[in-house]
Enzyme design. Structure first.
Site, mmCIF file in Angstrom:
data_model
loop_
_atom_site.group_PDB
_atom_site.id
_atom_site.type_symbol
_atom_site.label_atom_id
_atom_site.label_comp_id
_atom_site.label_asym_id
_atom_site.label_seq_id
_atom_site.Cartn_x
_atom_site.Cartn_y
_atom_site.Cartn_z
ATOM 1 N N GLU A 1 43.229 6.106 -1.262
ATOM 2 C CA GLU A 1 42.460 5.717 -0.067
ATOM 3 C C GLU A 1 41.535 4.571 -0.450
ATOM 4 O O GLU A 1 41.529 4.128 -1.605
ATOM 5 C CB GLU A 1 41.658 6.913 0.462
ATOM 6 C CG GLU A 1 40.640 7.428 -0.548
ATOM 7 C CD GLU A 1 39.784 8.580 -0.036
ATOM 8 O OE1 GLU A 1 39.701 8.796 1.180
ATOM 9 O OE2 GLU A 1 39.172 9.249 -0.885
ATOM 10 N N TYR B 1 27.226 14.565 3.148
ATOM 11 C CA TYR B 1 26.846 13.762 4.305
ATOM 12 C C TYR B 1 27.991 13.730 5.300
ATOM 13 O O TYR B 1 29.114 14.164 5.008
ATOM 14 C CB TYR B 1 26.414 12.351 3.889
ATOM 15 C CG TYR B 1 27.533 11.400 3.532
ATOM 16 C CD1 TYR B 1 28.288 11.576 2.386
ATOM 17 C CD2 TYR B 1 27.831 10.308 4.343
ATOM 18 C CE1 TYR B 1 29.310 10.698 2.048
ATOM 19 C CE2 TYR B 1 28.840 9.415 4.015
ATOM 20 C CZ TYR B 1 29.574 9.618 2.864
ATOM 21 O OH TYR B 1 30.589 8.750 2.542
HETATM 22 N N1 PMP Z 1 37.705 8.000 2.760
HETATM 23 C C1 PMP Z 1 36.474 7.826 2.294
HETATM 24 C C2 PMP Z 1 36.239 7.860 0.816
HETATM 25 C C3 PMP Z 1 35.401 7.606 3.183
HETATM 26 O O1 PMP Z 1 34.140 7.447 2.722
HETATM 27 C C4 PMP Z 1 35.664 7.529 4.573
HETATM 28 C C5 PMP Z 1 34.553 7.244 5.558
HETATM 29 N N2 PMP Z 1 33.599 8.236 5.576
HETATM 30 C C6 PMP Z 1 36.976 7.733 5.019
HETATM 31 C C7 PMP Z 1 37.977 7.964 4.086
HETATM 32 C C8 PMP Z 1 37.306 7.709 6.493
HETATM 33 O O2 PMP Z 1 36.853 8.879 7.106
HETATM 34 P P1 PMP Z 1 36.479 8.914 8.657
HETATM 35 O O3 PMP Z 1 37.698 8.456 9.400
HETATM 36 O O4 PMP Z 1 36.174 10.341 8.914
HETATM 37 O O5 PMP Z 1 35.340 7.994 8.838
#
Ligand code: PMP
Length: 284
Positions: free
Chosen positions: A179, A31
């Protein structure tokens, strides 16, 4: 509300997928989420490139890949969302072959392609006041760099955060913060801003990348080295980066307040810089 499914724009209630769908049966699916600022697809190229990289890793081919941005724009227009802050959600699965078998289906099995645009659902008060986070063990697999819909570990971690009245759960792997369940993590420790380096242990967040660019412009030194969980209580400030919230201050980790329970100075500078960056793109 119209959504896109497998070549058609149709009302959400009529959009159905098969019980044979490999996204449903195996989580054999990717996704992507892009933010729309009043019709502007923010960093669309970077998001679509990440999706493309994922498709390549999963050995999935999607005929309409080059039309995804156009499909997103069409959804914004037909759903009267061009003046709204939105998120556009894309999901691609390895189709719906029968019978159920783990190995890939025949080459000619069409993938399932779903796109939907919706109003942004995020409480802006969090941006001003910051959020609490908890730490949890990172029990995920070793390809967290792929944005797959296998999100059970993330769901359970985020639910645990929710039950602890926190916004996010930070994953800790071998003693280091990787994260959040749906965000990347930054913290200032010993005067230096840290974030986990790009690796299979984290999703390469697009917001993270924009934050790094802004740090460079602001001449803020960032070390892409992981932070030990034991350093968290000493962090002078911390924030999350994610598409729906940009830069989101963290004011509490587990039971410990960060930066006296208020968004930190560097965090606020980056929030402002992010706002300016978006504004410049929207060509006010
Ligand atoms: N890490 C994870 C596990 C996520 O699901 C997301 C959000 N999709 C992010 C980091 C942040 O990514 P982005 O800045 O592309 O939204």
């Amino acid at each position: 509300m119209l959504v896109y499914l497998n070549g058609k724009f149709l009302p959400r209630e009529q959009a159905m997928i098969s019980v044979n769908d490999r996204g449903f049966l195996f989580g054999d699916s990717l996704y992507e989420v892009i933010r729309g600022y009043r019709g502007l697809l923010f960093e669309a190229q970077a998001h679509l490139q990440r999706l493309q990289n994922g498709l390549h890793a999963l050995r999935l081919r999607v005929a309409e890949f080059d039309r995804l941005a156009e499909i997103a724009q069409h959804l914004l227009a037909t759903n009267d969302l061009l003046q709204e802050d939105t998120t556009i959600y894309f999901q691609i699965t390895r189709g719906a072959p029968f019978p159920r078998k783990h190995a890939f289906p025949a080459e000619d099995t069409p993938p399932t392609v779903y796109v939907t645009a919706n109003k942004l659902a995020f409480n802006p008060a969090y941006l001003e006041h910051g959020v609490a986070v908890i730490t949890v063990p990172d029990v995920r697999w070793n390809r967290c760099d792929l944005k797959t819909t296998n999100l059970l570990a993330n769901v359970l971690a985020n639910q645990q955060a929710h039950e602890a009245e926190a916004y996010e759960a930070l994953f800790v792997r071998e003693g280091f913060v990787t994260e959040g369940s749906h965000s990347n993590f930054f913290a200032v420790a010993n005067g230096t801003l840290h974030t986990h380096p790009i690796s299979p242990a984290i999703l390469p967040g697009i917001t993270r990348q924009v934050v790094l660019k802004l740090c460079h412009e602001l001449q803020l030194h960032v070390e892409e080295t992981p932070l030990a969980a034991t350093q968290l209580p000493e962090a002078s400030e911390a924030f999350l980066s994610l598409t729906s919230a940009e830069v989101l201050p963290v004011i509490k980790v587990d039971d410990k307040k960060i930066s006296e329970g208020k968004p930190g100075e560097i965090t606020q500078r980056l929030q402002r810089a992010f706002g300016e960056y978006v504004k410049a793109l929207r060509k006010y």
